[in-house]
Structures are given as structure tokens and as C-alpha cells.
Design a protein around this motif. Structure first.
Motif, PDB file in Angstrom:
ATOM      1  N   GLY A  22       8.501  98.007  75.837  1.00 44.48           N
ATOM      2  CA  GLY A  22       9.129  97.948  77.051  1.00 44.48           C
ATOM      3  C   GLY A  22       8.236  97.612  78.321  1.00 44.48           C
ATOM      4  N   ILE A  23       6.926  97.067  78.070  1.00 43.28           N
ATOM      5  CA  ILE A  23       5.922  96.872  78.892  1.00 43.28           C
ATOM      6  C   ILE A  23       5.709  95.114  78.494  1.00 43.28           C
ATOM      7  N   VAL A  24       5.622  94.188  79.581  1.00 47.16           N
ATOM      8  CA  VAL A  24       5.427  92.891  79.474  1.00 47.16           C
ATOM      9  C   VAL A  24       4.337  92.404  80.461  1.00 47.16           C
ATOM     10  N   SER A  25       3.769  91.367  80.217  1.00 42.92           N
ATOM     11  CA  SER A  25       2.940  90.843  81.346  1.00 42.92           C
ATOM     12  C   SER A  25       3.409  89.595  81.890  1.00 42.92           C
ATOM     13  N   ALA A  26       3.071  89.448  83.347  1.00 43.29           N
ATOM     14  CA  ALA A  26       3.479  88.179  83.691  1.00 43.29           C
ATOM     15  C   ALA A  26       2.335  87.619  84.571  1.00 43.29           C
ATOM     16  N   TYR A  27       2.100  86.405  84.886  1.00 47.57           N
ATOM     17  CA  TYR A  27       1.015  85.810  85.543  1.00 47.57           C
ATOM     18  C   TYR A  27       1.276  85.093  86.744  1.00 47.57           C
ATOM     19  N   THR A 100      -6.159  83.919  88.466  1.00 50.27           N
ATOM     20  CA  THR A 100      -4.878  84.127  87.526  1.00 50.27           C
ATOM     21  C   THR A 100      -5.099  85.806  87.693  1.00 50.27           C
ATOM     22  N   VAL A 101      -3.808  86.164  88.237  1.00 52.93           N
ATOM     23  CA  VAL A 101      -3.441  87.625  88.310  1.00 52.93           C
ATOM     24  C   VAL A 101      -2.545  88.095  87.013  1.00 52.93           C
ATOM     25  N   GLU A 102      -2.771  89.265  86.100  1.00 55.93           N
ATOM     26  CA  GLU A 102      -1.978  89.480  85.096  1.00 55.93           C
ATOM     27  C   GLU A 102      -1.285  90.844  85.727  1.00 55.93           C
ATOM     28  N   TRP A 103      -0.114  90.764  85.642  1.00 58.30           N
ATOM     29  CA  TRP A 103       0.759  91.973  86.040  1.00 58.30           C
ATOM     30  C   TRP A 103       1.358  92.430  84.774  1.00 58.30           C
ATOM     31  N   PHE A 115       3.296  97.667  87.667  1.00 60.26           N
ATOM     32  CA  PHE A 115       2.757  98.895  88.060  1.00 60.26           C
ATOM     33  C   PHE A 115       1.248  98.959  88.013  1.00 60.26           C
ATOM     34  N   ALA A 116       0.600  97.561  87.537  1.00 56.31           N
ATOM     35  CA  ALA A 116      -0.583  97.454  87.260  1.00 56.31           C
ATOM     36  C   ALA A 116      -1.006  96.096  87.360  1.00 56.31           C
ATOM     37  N   THR A 117      -2.126  95.596  87.706  1.00 55.15           N
ATOM     38  CA  THR A 117      -2.689  94.188  87.665  1.00 55.15           C
ATOM     39  C   THR A 117      -4.133  94.454  86.665  1.00 55.15           C
ATOM     40  N   ILE A 118      -4.314  93.170  85.889  1.00 53.61           N
ATOM     41  CA  ILE A 118      -5.683  93.019  85.447  1.00 53.61           C
ATOM     42  C   ILE A 118      -6.140  91.838  86.037  1.00 53.61           C
ATOM     43  N   HIS A 119      -7.309  91.617  86.768  1.00 56.17           N
ATOM     44  CA  HIS A 119      -7.723  90.537  87.422  1.00 56.17           C
ATOM     45  C   HIS A 119      -9.414  90.433  87.055  1.00 56.17           C
ATOM     46  N   ARG A 120      -9.691  89.107  86.725  1.00 56.39           N
ATOM     47  CA  ARG A 120     -11.043  88.836  86.298  1.00 56.39           C
ATOM     48  C   ARG A 120     -11.946  88.333  87.470  1.00 56.39           C
ATOM     49  N   TRP A 121     -13.058  89.328  87.537  1.00 59.96           N
ATOM     50  CA  TRP A 121     -13.734  89.031  88.719  1.00 59.96           C
ATOM     51  C   TRP A 121     -15.337  88.489  88.072  1.00 59.96           C
ATOM     52  N   PHE A 122     -15.948  87.760  88.946  1.00 62.18           N
ATOM     53  CA  PHE A 122     -17.110  87.065  88.562  1.00 62.18           C
ATOM     54  C   PHE A 122     -18.237  87.803  89.357  1.00 62.18           C
ATOM     55  N   VAL A 123     -19.253  88.429  88.788  1.00 58.20           N
ATOM     56  CA  VAL A 123     -20.011  89.224  89.711  1.00 58.20           C
ATOM     57  C   VAL A 123     -21.657  88.648  89.484  1.00 58.20           C
ATOM     58  N   SER A 124     -22.197  88.534  90.554  1.00 60.78           N
ATOM     59  CA  SER A 124     -23.761  88.103  90.645  1.00 60.78           C
ATOM     60  C   SER A 124     -24.659  89.091  89.653  1.00 60.78           C
ATOM     61  N   ASP A 125     -25.315  88.460  88.712  1.00 61.09           N
ATOM     62  CA  ASP A 125     -26.298  89.653  87.993  1.00 61.09           C
ATOM     63  C   ASP A 125     -27.306  90.177  89.084  1.00 61.09           C
ATOM     64  N   PRO A 126     -26.993  91.634  89.167  1.00 66.55           N
ATOM     65  CA  PRO A 126     -28.125  92.158  90.044  1.00 66.55           C
ATOM     66  C   PRO A 126     -29.642  91.863  89.760  1.00 66.55           C
ATOM     67  N   GLU A 127     -29.722  91.547  88.446  1.00 68.25           N
ATOM     68  CA  GLU A 127     -31.296  91.305  88.048  1.00 68.25           C
ATOM     69  C   GLU A 127     -31.599  90.060  88.572  1.00 68.25           C
ATOM     70  N   GLY A 128     -30.728  89.017  89.223  1.00 68.34           N
ATOM     71  CA  GLY A 128     -31.215  87.874  89.646  1.00 68.34           C
ATOM     72  C   GLY A 128     -30.759  86.781  88.617  1.00 68.34           C
ATOM     73  N   GLY A 129     -30.998  85.535  89.010  1.00 70.38           N
ATOM     74  CA  GLY A 129     -30.728  84.375  88.299  1.00 70.38           C
ATOM     75  C   GLY A 129     -29.313  84.029  88.685  1.00 70.38           C
ATOM     76  N   ASP A 130     -29.081  82.953  87.752  1.00 77.84           N
ATOM     77  CA  ASP A 130     -27.848  82.228  88.094  1.00 77.84           C
ATOM     78  C   ASP A 130     -26.578  82.791  87.103  1.00 77.84           C
ATOM     79  N   GLU A 131     -26.910  83.688  86.501  1.00 80.85           N
ATOM     80  CA  GLU A 131     -25.936  84.405  85.355  1.00 80.85           C
ATOM     81  C   GLU A 131     -24.946  85.145  86.314  1.00 80.85           C
ATOM     82  N   GLN A 132     -23.779  85.309  85.809  1.00 77.30           N
ATOM     83  CA  GLN A 132     -22.668  85.966  86.294  1.00 77.30           C
ATOM     84  C   GLN A 132     -22.030  87.147  85.108  1.00 77.30           C
TER      85      GLN A 132
END
Length: 202
Positions: A22-27, A100-103, A115-132
Motif C-alpha cells: 500500500g505504499i508507493v514512491s513518487a518523484y 530529486t525528492v522521493e515522496w 507522509f515522508a520524503t527521502i532527499h539526497r544531500w551532499f555535505v562537505s567533508d569536515p576533515e577537509g579536501g574536496d570530497e563530499q
């Protein structure tokens, strides 16, 4: 706002069956230039770097996007008391969200309720560098009557097998009973820990 509402139908990208019955995803897509309307922003005089936007969501459910100091905060659905700037909820490091937001949507009679979303975030590495560090944030969607929304779970996608399935499990089994500002979010680590985050009332 009228322009945002008019574009909603075009943003529904389809649904797919999920593991839970009974639960589906929409984008839907968020594009600050085409699917969002800015209702407050820094002026040229104050020298600030911030903007508050309302964006198209799923079938009339808006997404509020707040930007400031190379960080973002989002609220999905109907904000408490009509507040256009609810709590700031973001990672401490510089960050941005994907388009893209997944609902997650359940059927109640003739109605489909996101009732819920799933969303991808890109966070800078707190240790530095260009990695996310990529993190799937699971959020509770504010409903027209019960206007409560917040992050419910954080799933590190970097080095975490089946991260999407883990995020959907949190969405389907935790979100609806979660009490914002009282319950603690669920955390799923990958090969790196979840970056530090905070929720601050405005």
C-alpha cells in the motif's frame, strides 16, 4: 505561488511499488530557477547571502527551501501555523541538496497521502579536501491539519550498501509515529559517520 501550483502536474514523474504493502514512491524535481519562487532574500545593501523559497512538491504539497552561508534547510509539506520560516535544520558543514525528492505515499480511501520524503544531500567533508559525503535524509511531511515536519532519519549513502532501502524502511516504519523536537532521529552509518547536524527554532 500561483506559478508553483500550476506546474505541479508536470512534476509528477511517476510511482513505483515499494516493499511495504500500500505504499508507493513518487518523484519530483526542485530547480531554484524554474520550480521555486523566492519570497525573501538578502538585499544588495545588507551584504548577506541568504534566500527563502517555496518550491513545487507533490500534488499541492509545497517544499520550502532556505539557503544561507552555503548551507540549506528544507521543510516538506505544510508548515506549522502557516510559518514561512520554520526551524532551521541542516548539517553544520557546507552542503547542498540534490534535485530529486522521493515522496513515500500511502493510500487512505480515495486519497493518496505523502507522509515522508527521502532527499539526497551532499555535505562537505569536515576533515577537509574536496570530497563530499552523501546522506539520504528521511523527513516527516507536514500535513494540512497536523503541520509537523522534521528530519526523522539520516542514512549515509557513501559506503553504505542498500542505502535507499534503509531510508525507505525508516520512512515507512518510523516517520508516522515520530514526534519532532522530542524523538531522536534514526542514524545509519556508512564507511564514514553521519556529518554533524542541528535543528534550531527560528
Amino acid at each position: 505561488m500561483a506559478g508553483c501550483a500550476g506546474a505541479l502536474a508536470g512534476l509528477f514523474l511517476g510511482a513505483m511499488p515499494a516493499a511495504a504493502d500500500g505504499i508507493v514512491s513518487a518523484y519530483t524535481k526542485i530547480d531554484a530557477d524554474t520550480t521555486c519562487t523566492t519570497f525573501a532574500a538578502a538585499s544588495a545593501d545588507d551584504g548577506g547571502d541568504w534566500a527563502n523559497m517555496v518550491c513545487d512538491g507533490y500534488r499541492g504539497y509545497p517544499v520550502f527551501l532556505y539557503y544561507g552561508d552555503a548551507r540549506e534547510s528544507l521543510f516538506y509539506g505544510f508548515a506549522p501555523g502557516g510559518d514561512l520560516a520554520p526551524a532551521w535544520e541542516s548539517f553544520d558543514a557546507f552542503n547542498s541538496t540534490g534535485p530529486t525528492v522521493e515522496w513515500r505515499i500511502e493510500t487512505a480511501g480515495e486519497h493518496q497521502i505523502p507522509f515522508a520524503t527521502i532527499h539526497r544531500w551532499f555535505v562537505s567533508d569536515p576533515e577537509g579536501g574536496d570530497e563530499q559525503i552523501e546522506v539520504l535524509v528521511v523527513a516527516k511531511v507536514g500535513q494540512p491539519a497536523e503541520r509537523e515536519g522534521c528530519a526523522v532519519g539520516y542514512v549515509v549513502a557513501t559506503g553504505n550498501d542498500n542505502a535507499n532501502e534503509k531510508a525507505r524502511h525508516i520512512a515507512d516504519n518510523v516517520v508516522r509515529d515520530f514526534v519532532c523536537d522530542a524523538d531522536q532521529p534514526t542514524i545509519e552509518q556508512g564507511t564514514v559517520p553521519v556529518p554533524s547536524f542541528n535543528r534550531t527554532a527560528n
